[in-house]
Design an enzyme around this catalytic site. Structure first.
Site, mmCIF file in Angstrom:
data_model
loop_
_atom_site.group_PDB
_atom_site.id
_atom_site.type_symbol
_atom_site.label_atom_id
_atom_site.label_comp_id
_atom_site.label_asym_id
_atom_site.label_seq_id
_atom_site.Cartn_x
_atom_site.Cartn_y
_atom_site.Cartn_z
ATOM 1 N N GLU A 152 0.864 -1.200 0.000
ATOM 2 C CA GLU A 152 0.000 0.000 0.000
ATOM 3 C C GLU A 152 0.890 1.236 0.000
ATOM 4 O O GLU A 152 2.014 1.182 0.503
ATOM 5 C CB GLU A 152 -0.847 0.053 1.281
ATOM 6 C CG GLU A 152 -1.912 -0.993 1.369
ATOM 7 C CD GLU A 152 -2.507 -1.069 2.782
ATOM 8 O OE1 GLU A 152 -2.185 -0.216 3.635
ATOM 9 O OE2 GLU A 152 -3.283 -1.993 3.018
ATOM 10 N N LYS A 154 2.550 4.384 1.421
ATOM 11 C CA LYS A 154 2.769 4.886 2.776
ATOM 12 C C LYS A 154 2.424 6.373 2.745
ATOM 13 O O LYS A 154 3.175 7.186 2.216
ATOM 14 C CB LYS A 154 4.220 4.669 3.194
ATOM 15 C CG LYS A 154 4.519 5.187 4.575
ATOM 16 C CD LYS A 154 5.835 4.618 5.080
ATOM 17 C CE LYS A 154 6.581 5.571 5.972
ATOM 18 N NZ LYS A 154 5.809 6.237 6.989
ATOM 19 N N ASP A 156 2.051 10.051 3.834
ATOM 20 C CA ASP A 156 2.878 10.849 4.734
ATOM 21 C C ASP A 156 2.001 11.805 5.535
ATOM 22 O O ASP A 156 1.714 12.917 5.103
ATOM 23 C CB ASP A 156 3.909 11.634 3.909
ATOM 24 C CG ASP A 156 5.075 12.061 4.774
ATOM 25 O OD1 ASP A 156 5.170 11.593 5.924
ATOM 26 O OD2 ASP A 156 5.897 12.860 4.293
ATOM 27 N N TYR A 264 -6.416 1.938 7.146
ATOM 28 C CA TYR A 264 -5.792 0.727 6.603
ATOM 29 C C TYR A 264 -5.567 -0.357 7.645
ATOM 30 O O TYR A 264 -4.993 -1.388 7.351
ATOM 31 C CB TYR A 264 -4.453 1.086 5.955
ATOM 32 C CG TYR A 264 -3.595 1.985 6.829
ATOM 33 C CD1 TYR A 264 -3.076 1.531 8.034
ATOM 34 C CD2 TYR A 264 -3.333 3.309 6.469
ATOM 35 C CE1 TYR A 264 -2.319 2.349 8.855
ATOM 36 C CE2 TYR A 264 -2.582 4.135 7.289
ATOM 37 C CZ TYR A 264 -2.083 3.644 8.474
ATOM 38 O OH TYR A 264 -1.344 4.455 9.293
ATOM 39 N N LYS A 353 11.043 2.988 2.366
ATOM 40 C CA LYS A 353 10.954 4.420 2.067
ATOM 41 C C LYS A 353 11.726 4.764 0.803
ATOM 42 O O LYS A 353 12.881 4.342 0.645
ATOM 43 C CB LYS A 353 11.519 5.216 3.238
ATOM 44 C CG LYS A 353 10.630 5.109 4.479
ATOM 45 C CD LYS A 353 10.561 6.364 5.088
ATOM 46 C CE LYS A 353 10.451 6.960 6.254
ATOM 47 N NZ LYS A 353 10.418 8.136 6.757
ATOM 48 N N CYS A 447 16.403 46.342 8.668
ATOM 49 C CA CYS A 447 15.714 45.911 7.455
ATOM 50 C C CYS A 447 16.609 46.177 6.244
ATOM 51 O O CYS A 447 17.084 47.306 6.061
ATOM 52 C CB CYS A 447 14.398 46.674 7.320
ATOM 53 S SG CYS A 447 13.619 46.437 5.719
ATOM 54 N N CYS A 450 15.019 49.205 4.124
ATOM 55 C CA CYS A 450 14.844 50.586 4.571
ATOM 56 C C CYS A 450 15.684 50.954 5.795
ATOM 57 O O CYS A 450 15.662 52.092 6.236
ATOM 58 C CB CYS A 450 13.371 50.869 4.854
ATOM 59 S SG CYS A 450 12.779 50.046 6.337
ATOM 60 N N CYS A 471 10.209 43.994 9.990
ATOM 61 C CA CYS A 471 10.534 45.407 9.866
ATOM 62 C C CYS A 471 9.261 46.154 10.229
ATOM 63 O O CYS A 471 8.206 45.912 9.665
ATOM 64 C CB CYS A 471 10.948 45.710 8.419
ATOM 65 S SG CYS A 471 10.775 47.441 7.966
ATOM 66 N N CYS A 476 8.285 51.155 4.547
ATOM 67 C CA CYS A 476 9.378 50.397 3.927
ATOM 68 C C CYS A 476 8.986 50.053 2.484
ATOM 69 O O CYS A 476 7.897 49.508 2.249
ATOM 70 C CB CYS A 476 9.602 49.116 4.736
ATOM 71 S SG CYS A 476 10.680 47.945 3.919
HETATM 72 S S1 IVH Z 1 0.314 -0.087 8.531
HETATM 73 C C1 IVH Z 1 1.400 -1.738 13.079
HETATM 74 N N1 IVH Z 1 -0.219 1.142 6.292
HETATM 75 O O1 IVH Z 1 3.547 4.865 8.398
HETATM 76 C C2 IVH Z 1 1.486 -0.509 12.257
HETATM 77 N N2 IVH Z 1 0.954 2.346 7.972
HETATM 78 O O2 IVH Z 1 6.335 4.105 9.080
HETATM 79 C C3 IVH Z 1 0.743 -0.732 10.973
HETATM 80 N N3 IVH Z 1 1.448 4.674 7.366
HETATM 81 O O3 IVH Z 1 3.025 3.915 11.746
HETATM 82 C C4 IVH Z 1 0.879 0.433 10.079
HETATM 83 N N4 IVH Z 1 0.500 4.636 5.397
HETATM 84 O O4 IVH Z 1 1.575 5.850 10.669
HETATM 85 C C5 IVH Z 1 0.358 1.238 7.512
HETATM 86 N N5 IVH Z 1 -0.820 2.116 4.277
HETATM 87 C C6 IVH Z 1 -0.245 2.208 5.480
HETATM 88 C C7 IVH Z 1 0.361 3.399 5.923
HETATM 89 C C8 IVH Z 1 0.966 3.432 7.180
HETATM 90 C C9 IVH Z 1 1.156 5.372 6.269
HETATM 91 C C10 IVH Z 1 2.216 5.212 8.513
HETATM 92 C C11 IVH Z 1 1.746 4.725 9.861
HETATM 93 C C12 IVH Z 1 2.879 3.899 10.361
HETATM 94 C C13 IVH Z 1 4.060 4.523 9.663
HETATM 95 C C14 IVH Z 1 5.186 3.534 9.587
#
Ligand code: IVH
Length: 713
Positions: A152, A154, A156, A264, A353, A447, A450, A471, A476
């Site tokens: 999935e 991740k 942010d 999720y 990552k 500044c 000015c 400032c 200015c």
């Molecule tokens: S599963 C037991 N799925 O990324 C923890 N986490 O670096 C299960 N995050 O702590 C987490 N997207 O805050 C999961 N599709 C996703 C995610 C996700 C973002 C975050 C989450 C996690 C952190 C880990």
């Protein structure tokens, strides 16, 4: 590899400008109550159900599917009818009513919320090799089992846990230390794509779901533009903007932040809710109306898994939100249980990552820019370098504190980064590459435009207080240029042809010193400017002329009053018929306006109290500008509590806090979370604690439930 797409997370957020509060689409106008007299409680309840269902459908169509089926005006009409109905029948204001999205009274601190199942984190890796090692490790824990993986995006953002009981959202909390987080339910309620009540049949008795709150990039950009226009500091990236928004104690401000959510994972759940796989879990979440990842891959083995990670990397630029990696999890829940967890993280999942796009280049110098509000921003002047599709020669250094914290010196080799679509930033200096000649930057005490001594705004007015140097000279030249450019900008008075260069020329030549001077410009003097012909001069004058009839909110926004962004300006335009009325308003009247709290009220009052500003307004009036608001909506007759602030404490026998709040608000009052000198009444029930003490000390009027009942009778 199986691909699986579902609507949900790539959520289009409101088309309305971020920070313009919920009001533009979801008006919170408290207009004249419609006549609901003569309606029996059961008829009212029936109509309330109808309206709620219809508004929920429209919310889903608008925010999730991005296919609105009714006009904004029609939506507003329905919404207003709902508010009026709730004002007349406060018992209908249930926690899952669509009216509860707009935020409630500010609180003084978040309550702790204990997680019934701990919220774990994930191990991270940046290396594909380590992903293979991870897969081998899990295989060793589950010998002979064919492993199926789910990948999935991740997202942010900020991890949260939501608890639904009998289908109703009862708690939303941050992760905190994994065991106890903050109760941020009021803030989470404002997220439009989050159902306040689960949909579908067979709703589990208890369902705790885990996910991520995030800010889509388009909304993030709009929010930052809006903040800049209101003289506030920009957020560095969408994650910071999300975290900052969720930390706010005033959920009405959060309601104006373009937040979204994706779910999720699972926490505690009733035994009947027991999906066998991640895929099944997500299907169930979707059935219950919860937004889930926009994209996922199911991979039967390590090679398809690596392929999916690559595919996600290629696609993520188009998601509309920031994804900093891939989360890899075992699909089978039973296998997860066998694999187990360490103290910190599960053994069955890992976060891979993507390396952010970075480049190294030389910092040639640091310049300091002065903005419209006088804020000084250090800017890195770089040796041009190619990064993520464009050549970068400048990057923000945010503020002096940031510069010092990172110990960045002129001449340093620096690392710059462009995360997603965010503006490039200097991550840090490569200290090991120093050759000795690098120089610390001395932040100017005057500044650069000015020469006025700069000062730091103290006090906790907003997040830039104490960090940003300003400032203080209103004359200015940088501020003058900035103010005029802002006035002319598209979001404000929308004067065609008045771009930054032309504004610079107008100010530089001494023709224009403030916005009122624009309306005295004559054709020959404009045509005489460099690179300006008669025709473009005439076009400019036509544009300026046309701006005379703009609506009041544009003028208010254009004036650049600190903290008055477009959203607040519109709210003021709805409440005040004319500039005169606004200028003569009291602090209390301002505080009654949606989105206006102490900080904004003070800023507006101070602005209008300044004789220079008064003079400017006189000149704008004399120049024939429209000073009336087309958005104005006459107020309902003032309630008996209008302008009054209540604080509730203790247990109210026979009345819930929600009911008491609804009654107070229904009579035009406000409920606040903490006692201060501004509190008018403390409504004290049984076992009242420290608030009662404080109210006594401050001489706040203390009333019991009985007296309260008489007051509202
Ligand atoms: S599963 C037991 N799925 O990324 C923890 N986490 O670096 C299960 N995050 O702590 C987490 N997207 O805050 C999961 N599709 C996703 C995610 C996700 C973002 C975050 C989450 C996690 C952190 C880990």
């Amino acid at each position: 590899m199986l691909e699986f797409s579902a609507p949900g997370a790539a959520v289009p957020v409101s088309h309305t400008p971020a920070g313009a509060s919920s009001a533009t689409r979801h008006s919170t106008n408290r207009g004249q109550p419609l006549e609901h007299g003569g309606v029996t409680p059961s008829q009212a309840a029936h109509r309330h159900r109808e309206l709620s269902a219809e508004l929920r459908r429209h919310d889903h169509a608008y925010y999730v599917l991005a296919r609105p089926v009714v006009s904004d005006a029609e939506y507003d009409r329905l919404y207003r009818e709902l508010l009026d109905l709730e004002a007349a029948h406060p018992e209908l204001r249930t926690p899952d009513s669509p009216s509860q999205r707009v935020g409630g009274a500010p609180i003084s601190a978040f309550q702790p919320a204990r997680h019934s199942v701990p919220m774990m984190s994930l191990d991270n890796t940046y290396s594909q090799e380590e992903v293979r090692e991870f897969v081998a490790r899990v295989q060793k824990l589950l010998p002979g089992e064919p492993l199926e993986w789910v990948v999935e995006p991740k997202v942010d953002g900020v991890a949260v846990s939501l608890r639904y009981e009998a289908g109703l959202l009862v708690l939303g909390a941050t992760r905190g230390d994994g065991t106890t987080g903050d109760d941020i339910t009021a803030n989470l309620r404002t997220i439009r794509t989050l159902p306040l009540r689960l949909t579908g049949e067979q709703v589990p008795g208890v369902l705790e779901v885990r996910g991520e709150v995030y800010m889509p990039t388009a909304g993030f950009r709009r929010l930052n533009e809006e903040r800049e226009a209101a003289g506030e500091e920009r957020f560095a990236n969408p994650r910071n903007a999300t975290a900052g928004s969720l930390k706010l104690l005033d959920s009405r401000i959060v309601a104006g932040r373009p937040l979204a959510i994706v779910l999720y994972g699972l926490g505690e759940a009733s035994p009947e809710f027991a999906p066998a796989t991640q895929v099944e879990l997500l299907q169930e979440l979707r059935r219950l109306g919860l937004p889930m990842p926009s994209r996922m891959w199911v991979c039967p083995g390590v090679d398809p898994l690596m392929e999916a990670i690559g595919e996600l990397d290629r696609e993520r630029g188009g998601f509309g939100f920031e994804t900093d990696g891939a989360v890899i999890k075992l699909n089978s829940i039973a296998s997860r249980a066998k694999a187990g967890a360490t103290a910190k993280a599960p053994r069955w999942a890992i976060a891979y990552k993507y390396a952010p796009e970075q480049a190294r280049t030389r910092l040639r110098g640091i310049t300091v820019q002065v903005g419209r509000t006088g804020a000084l921003t250090p800017v890195a002047e770089l040796e041009p370098v190619f990064l993520a599709g464009s050549t970068i020669s400048r990057a923000t250094l945010h503020n002096q504190e940031e510069l010092e914290r990172k110990d960045i010196r002129v001449g340093d080799l620096v690392v710059i980064e462009k995360a997603g679509e965010v503006i490039p930033a200097v991550v840090g200096a490569v200290a090991s590459e120093r050759r000795g000649g690098e120089e610390k930057f001395v932040f100017p005490t005057e500044c650069p435009e000015c020469g006025t001594r700069v000062a730091r705004a103290e006090g906790a007015d907003d997040d830039s207080a104490g960090v940003v140097w300003r400032c203080g000279n209103p004359d200015c030249p940088a501020q003058v240029r900035g103010r005029i450019a802002h006035w002319c900008s598209r979001g404000a008075m929308d004067i065609e042809g008045a771009g930054d260069v032309l504004v610079g020329q107008l100010v530089g030549s001494g023709l224009v010193l403030d916005v009122a001077d624009l309306y005295r410009l004559q054709l020959p003097e404009v045509a005489a400017l460099e690179r300006m012909g008669e025709k473009s001069a005439q076009n400019l004058l036509d544009g300026i002329g046309a701006s005379r009839s703009r609506d009041l909110w544009r003028l208010l926004f254009g004036l650049g009053i600190l903290h008055v962004g477009a959203g607040v300006a519109k709210a003021l335009g709805r409440r005040f018929e004319s500039l005169e009325e606004l200028a003569g308003s009291s602090r209390e009247q301002l505080l009654e306006v949606e989105d206006v709290g102490e900080v904004i009220a003070r800023s507006v009052t101070e602005w209008f109290a300044d004789p220079r500003n008064r003079k400017l307004l006189d000149r704008l009036r004399a120049a024939g500008l429209n000073l009336h608001s087309a958005l104005y909506q006459p107020q309902a007759a003032p309630g008996r509590f209008s302008g009054k602030t209540f604080v509730l404490t203790g247990t109210l026998e026979g009345m819930t806090r929600e009911e008491a709040t609804a009654l107070i608000e229904g009579h035009g009052g406000k409920v606040s979370g903490s006692v201060s000198k501004k509190t008018d009444y403390l409504l004290a029930g049984e076992e009242a604690g420290s608030k009662l003490e404080k109210a006594r000390k401050l001489g706040v009027r203390i009333i019991g439930l009985e007296e309260f009942r008489t007051l509202v009778a």
